[in-house]
Design an enzyme around this catalytic site. Structure first.
Site, PDB file in Angstrom:
ATOM      1  N   PRO A 278      38.196  35.586  28.787  1.00  0.00           N
ATOM      2  CA  PRO A 278      37.230  34.842  29.605  1.00  0.00           C
ATOM      3  C   PRO A 278      37.366  33.330  29.486  1.00  0.00           C
ATOM      4  O   PRO A 278      37.076  32.600  30.425  1.00  0.00           O
ATOM      5  CB  PRO A 278      35.881  35.335  29.070  1.00  0.00           C
TER       6      PRO A 278
ATOM      7  N   GLY B 295      43.158  36.448  66.556  1.00  0.00           N
ATOM      8  CA  GLY B 295      41.814  36.237  67.087  1.00  0.00           C
ATOM      9  C   GLY B 295      40.779  37.085  66.378  1.00  0.00           C
ATOM     10  O   GLY B 295      40.878  37.349  65.178  1.00  0.00           O
ATOM     11  N   GLY B 296      39.810  37.537  67.136  1.00  0.00           N
ATOM     12  CA  GLY B 296      38.747  38.350  66.550  1.00  0.00           C
ATOM     13  C   GLY B 296      39.263  39.634  65.939  1.00  0.00           C
ATOM     14  O   GLY B 296      38.704  40.129  64.955  1.00  0.00           O
TER      15      GLY B 296
ATOM     16  N   GLU C 123      50.236  34.870  37.565  1.00  0.00           N
ATOM     17  CA  GLU C 123      51.541  34.465  37.034  1.00  0.00           C
ATOM     18  C   GLU C 123      51.667  32.943  36.925  1.00  0.00           C
ATOM     19  O   GLU C 123      52.741  32.380  37.069  1.00  0.00           O
ATOM     20  CB  GLU C 123      52.686  35.016  37.896  1.00  0.00           C
TER      21      GLU C 123
END
Length: 409
Positions: free
Chosen positions: A140, A367-368, A391
């Protein structure tokens, strides 16, 4: 309006001179057919479920010898080079990034034991895909700065006891082993910060965690195909025989500081391998976009008739070709025994940043429809974004390159 003929169908790239050989062509074609016929349909189904790739897929790759591409033939591998490793990985990543990545879990990973006989036995297992591992380096609070690793390994007789928290352990539960980076001691004054870091082999049964290890799945936005874990190690016992040789140092350290020289080649291979995978993902976006521009009609024309879109596709294709040529060159240098440290960082930086741009442009040109899960382009976009991070981030690559060009402040 006539339909586009086969002359304008998306065509995968050829392997050009001076890299072209008949053996490489056969390997490329085999990987390309496998990616198209086996991996791509599986990715289309499983990626949206965030599911793991089945063992049957891994076994099919093992049958082709791909987990031992870089392992010498006398130990059961194919005895080939970094170039062939990247060649196969690009083709597999074109279908699903994680499948191009799983090859790195073989190639002799987790075999550098202190006992020579055991090392050779594990090499043979690795070559046949029976020794596939998970790498657990980060924590962490320790990612790019591996010298910040705090997981402890304490010697008790003939065993080491590991305690700590590890993060970004991909494939950890399904693996045959987990390679864990731990600190055996604090560095002495004048020593590099990496002093005291050693890798350990945590052997396990696939599908389970060993005693003392618990795992929490990290919910990723992409890079599906295997699960990624945060691991808690609470008194995990590892025999002295499973302490591995080769130390890990700072990404920005000199190649001769601490134990960094022992793993420098492995880091460089990982970077060019990442570049090849990024090229595969970006290539998929170009090929799918080429087909879409001829399929989609607006204002009575295929949208591929509009110059702005044609030029955007041309720019995408040129960037992919540039990055492919670069990884071919760097892989060749590594196979020739050249250190290619700066070149490996450069190709990783350029290819992965390219993949982000190209997949983003591919979504725009769709597009959409590109913003739906009905098209594969959103998968390419999600996966490409990770390549600039794992990496070694783009910032780490820039540090490596600039530190070889200028004095460090």
């Amino acid at each position: 309006m006539p339909k586009p003929d086969d002359r304008y169908a998306p065509r995968p790239p050829e392997l050009l001179s001076p890299w072209r050989t008949e053996a490489r062509l056969r390997l490329q074609q085999e990987a390309r057919a496998f990616a198209r016929d086996v991996v791509l349909p599986m990715a289309d189904e499983l990626d949206r479920q965030k599911a793991e790739m089945p063992r049957s897929l891994i076994d099919a790759m093992a049958e082709r010898g791909w987990f031992g591409i870089t392992i010498p033939a006398e130990h059961g591998g194919l005895g080939l080079g970094v170039f062939e490793y990247c060649l196969v990985s690009e083709e597999l990543a074109r279908a699903w990034l994680s499948v191009g990545s799983i090859l790195a879990r073989g190639q002799g990973l987790g075999t550098q034991t202190l006992d020579d006989a055991r090392r050779l036995d594990l090499l043979r297992k690795s070559a046949r895909g029976a020794w596939i591992g998970s790498i657990s380096l980060s924590e962490p609070t320790a990612g790019s700065d591996l010298a910040g690793v705090q997981t402890r390994a304490v010697r008790e007789g003939d065993e080491w006891v590991l305690t700590g928290t590890k993060r970004w352990a991909g494939f950890a539960r399904a693996a045959d082993f987990i390679e864990v980076l731990a600190r055996t001691r604090d560095p002495e004054p004048g020593e590099p910060r990496s002093a005291g870091l050693e890798p350990f082999l945590v052997v396990k049964e696939p599908g389970t965690f060993p005693k003392g290890v618990t795992g929490r799945v990290i919910d990723k936005i992409g890079y599906h195909g295997f699960l990624t874990f945060e691991l808690e190690l609470d008194g995990v016992r590892v025999p002295e025989s499973d302490r591995l040789t080769g130390l890990y140092g700072d990404e920005g350290a000199d190649a001769d500081s601490g134990g960094f020289a022992a793993v420098q080649r492995g880091l460089n291979i990982a970077r060019v391998h990442t570049a090849a995978r990024a090229v595969g993902v970006a290539r998929a976006a170009v090929e799918d976009t080429q087909a879409y521009l001829q399929e989609r009609e607006q204002f009575g024309h295929p949208i591929g008739d509009f110059q702005a879109l044609r030029f955007a596709l041309a720019d995408m294709a040129a960037e992919v070709a540039q990055a492919r040529a670069f990884w071919c060159q760097v892989a060749h240098l590594l196979d020739q025994g050249e250190p290619a440290e700066s070149e490996s960082a450069m190709v990783k930086l350029l290819a992965t940043e390219m993949a982000v741009r190209v997949t983003n442009q591919a979504m725009q040109l769709h597009g959409g429809n590109g913003y739906t899960t009905e098209r594969r382009v959103e998968r390419y976009w999600r996966d490409a974004r990770l390549t600039t991070i794992f990496e070694g981030t783009s910032e780490i690559q820039r540090r490596i390159i600039s530190d070889r060009m200028l004095p460090r402040p």
